[in-house]
Design a protein around this motif. Structure first.
Motif, PDB file in Angstrom:
ATOM      1  N   ARG A  75       0.833  -1.199   0.000  1.00 23.57           N
ATOM      2  CA  ARG A  75       0.000   0.000   0.000  1.00 23.57           C
ATOM      3  C   ARG A  75       0.869   1.251   0.000  1.00 23.57           C
ATOM      4  O   ARG A  75       2.000   1.238   0.517  1.00 23.57           O
ATOM      5  CB  ARG A  75      -0.935   0.011   1.212  1.00 23.57           C
ATOM      6  N   LYS A 126      -3.778   3.174  -0.172  1.00 26.35           N
ATOM      7  CA  LYS A 126      -4.299   2.582  -1.403  1.00 26.35           C
ATOM      8  C   LYS A 126      -3.490   1.342  -1.780  1.00 26.35           C
ATOM      9  O   LYS A 126      -2.269   1.341  -1.726  1.00 26.35           O
ATOM     10  CB  LYS A 126      -4.242   3.591  -2.543  1.00 26.35           C
ATOM     11  N   LEU A 127      -4.192   0.294  -2.176  1.00 21.11           N
ATOM     12  CA  LEU A 127      -3.555  -0.948  -2.579  1.00 21.11           C
ATOM     13  C   LEU A 127      -2.894  -0.761  -3.943  1.00 21.11           C
ATOM     14  O   LEU A 127      -3.546  -0.363  -4.911  1.00 21.11           O
ATOM     15  CB  LEU A 127      -4.594  -2.065  -2.646  1.00 21.11           C
TER      16      LEU A 127
END
Length: 227
Positions: free
Chosen positions: A137, A142-143
């Protein structure tokens, strides 16, 4: 999330995600993720059905995968085939997480990431095989990528080392945090359930060395009782 990277033979489409089971009493089994990539005109250029591991009661399942495409997809979607629900033999708290330690994330010259660490077994019975999933991340959470590896014959107190590589990250992605989760693998929850039914390793395994109190200090003396 998904990314598309140019390769010598076409394009590599990689994806990662987390599937959550909000049901506190049932395993979600035989789940299948369907990954479809389409070009700008809407034509399908890549499709893959990925069988996923069973999701434990009240738990989650990180997953990742990769497929090849001859043309670059403009849009990639991930959908799920409905799970089959089976009542668990134990309550959700009996399905303990597999401890992961010593995790190191090392960026390689080609832009990929090497993830290493150790995974332990909290149960009395040995785990014949575990899958280790790593999710990368950015600073905002956010991935941006993921990968997985397998470790076999995991016994309590003898954590084996795992090594996995995460490739195909978006251009300019900056990894700030790595999440590593280990669990049993297979489309049903039977392996996980058998470990839980076998019992967890006791937290305290050393007998106390001090003499017991002559009188229990936590006991309330009632009228008429001898002190």
């Amino acid at each position: 999330m998904s990314t598309t990277v140019k390769t010598a033979s076409g394009y590599a489409v990689a994806w990662a995600g987390v599937l959550t089971n909000a049901n506190p009493w049932h395993f979600g089994e035989h789940v299948v993720a369907t990954v479809v990539g389409r070009d700008a005109a809407g034509a399908e250029v890549v499709r893959m059905d990925q069988p996923l591991d069973a999701v434990p009661p009240g738990g989650s399942l990180p997953f990742s995968g990769q497929a090849s495409a001859s043309e670059k997809p403009a849009k990639v979607t991930i959908e799920y085939r409905p799970a089959q629900w089976r009542p668990a033999a134990r309550i959700a708290s009996a399905f303990r997480q597999f401890p992961v330690s010593g995790v190191q994330t090392l960026k390689q010259k080609d832009g990929s990431y090497l993830i290493t660490g150790y995974v332990d077994n909290p149960y009395s019975l040995p785990a014949s095989s575990l899958v280790v999933n790593a999710l990368l991340r950015d600073a905002a959470g956010k991935l941006v990528g993921g990968g997985y590896a397998f470790v076999d014959d995991v016994r309590a107190g003898e954590p084996p080392r795992f090594i996995l590589t995460v490739e195909g990250l978006p251009e300019g992605a900056r990894v700030a945090r790595t999440e590593v989760v280990a669990r049993t693998w297979g489309s049903t929850g039977r392996p996980y359930e058998e470990l839980a039914l076998g019992g967890a390793v006791p937290v305290h395994t050393v007998l106390p060395t001090t003499e017991p109190f002559a009188v229990d200090r936590g006991r309330t003396v009632l009228p008429g009782d001898k002190p």
